[in-house]
Design an enzyme around this catalytic site. Structure first.
Site: not given
Ligand SMILES: Cc1cc2nc3c(=O)[nH]c(=O)nc-3n(C[C@H](O)[C@H](O)[C@H](O)COP(=O)(O)OP(=O)(O)OC[C@H]3O[C@@H](n4cnc5c(N)ncnc54)[C@H](O)[C@@H]3O)c2cc1C
Length: 296
Positions: A127, A130, A132, A157, A242
């Protein structure tokens, strides 16, 4: 650390390399990247050969191997200039989370498609306020009867235009303490109130990034992945793969760049000999090459 790969892993490496060699960077990847068009043909072929679901459970059509094998697939693709960003997202993050924490229905609904590459789930955590810091996530999921209602925003995204759903990281309110805690929801991209807007990015890359706006997105109870209490563990079950897949992609890209530089230094001649024949550049390339070979 020295890792000795099994015969099976070495075979997987060479099979992926053989496929990747047919998807030339200059003729295939670069023009598509400039147009921000996904590498669909490569994705389909890699999927058909079982490379994209190599880490997913065999009972759902996957290869039954682990993240090492998926990382190996990604590294070899990237080493030929055709790494697939959505491998990081769909089979690595979302596939791992659903395999480990999904309900029986979620596994049945999503894993066979993720394993054969016919379905893609994007991953939405970031976001604007927000990045890291996942503890600052502002997307909130509220109970309404049996349903969940999600509202919030996401940025950067990847691949939402190619995805059937996005695994959204939101927060729910604990009924007793009132504290917000993370929770993961599978949000089909066609759900009313789910709005995606392509972002203008400076990178030359096939897959697009999107800003998402979740405007009271209503989801059935079974959109929640696993138990709300275990959400942090679920989140990291996806974020750890990831990191590994991202690193594998970077190692592959490094190998690709080095090979291209060595080739260039051997071909480019501005005096009598190629520039790579001059002492300084020769020593530099040789030591870089041997470092790269000993690491791969
Ligand atoms: C091409 C691309 C694709 C992406 N795809 C996705 C996706 O599919 N899904 C998704 O959810 N997100 C995606 N992202 C977002 C990406 O995960 C975020 O960019 C990343 O999490 C960092 O967030 P940020 O950009 O807000 O950086 P910030 O959080 O602002 O961080 C900026 C820098 O400061 C450092 N930093 C921050 N806090 C600390 C600290 N406490 N101590 C030391 N250093 C710190 C960070 O490491 C970073 O180097 C993508 C981004 C890009 C560029």
């Amino acid at each position: 650390m020295i890792v000795t790969e099994s015969e099976e892993q070495q075979e997987l490496r060479s099979s992926v390399a053989a496929l990747a060699q047919r998807y030339n960077y200059v003729d295939y990847v670069l023009p598509k990247s400039r147009r921000h068009e996904p590498l669909t043909e490569l994705w389909s072929e890699a999927a058909k050969l079982g490379f994209l679901g190599v880490n997913l459970p065999e009972e759902y059509g996957g290869g039954g191997a682990g993240i090492y094998e998926l990382a190996l697939v990604q590294e070899e693709l990237a080493a030929h200039g055709c790494g697939l960003l959505l491998v990081v997202v769909s089979p690595a993050i979302c596939g791992t989370i659903i395999s480990k924490y999904g309900t029986a229905d979620q596994k049945q609904q999503w894993l066979p498609g993720l394993a054969d590459g016919s379905k893609i789930i994007a991953f939405g955590i970031t976001e604007a306020d927000a990045g890291s810091n996942s503890h600052r996530i502002g997307t909130v999921a509220k109970r309404d009867g049996d349903d969940w209602v999600l509202s919030g925003n996401k940025v950067f995204i990847s691949g939402v235009d190619q995805a059937d759903a996005v695994l959204i990281v939101a927060r729910t309110e604990d009924a007793t303490s009132g504290k917000l805690r993370p929770a993961l929801f599978i949000v089909p991209t066609e759900t009313p109130g789910f709005v995606k807007t392509p972002m203008e990015m400076d990178i030359i890359e096939p897959d697009r990034q999107f800003a998402l706006f979740l405007d009271d997105v209503r989801l059935p109870a079974d959109a929640l992945v696993g138990e709300p209490d275990a959400a942090l563990a679920q989140l990291f079950a996806g974020l750890n793969p990831e990191r590994i897949l991202g690193a594998a992609m970077a190692v592959g890209m490094g190998r690709f760049a080095l090979d291209a530089a060595v080739k260039y230094a051997n071909e480019r001649a501005v005096w009598k000999e190629p520039i790579g024949a001059h002492q300084a550049s020769r020593t530099h390339w040789r030591s870089a090459r041997s470092r790269s070979n000993s690491q791969s």
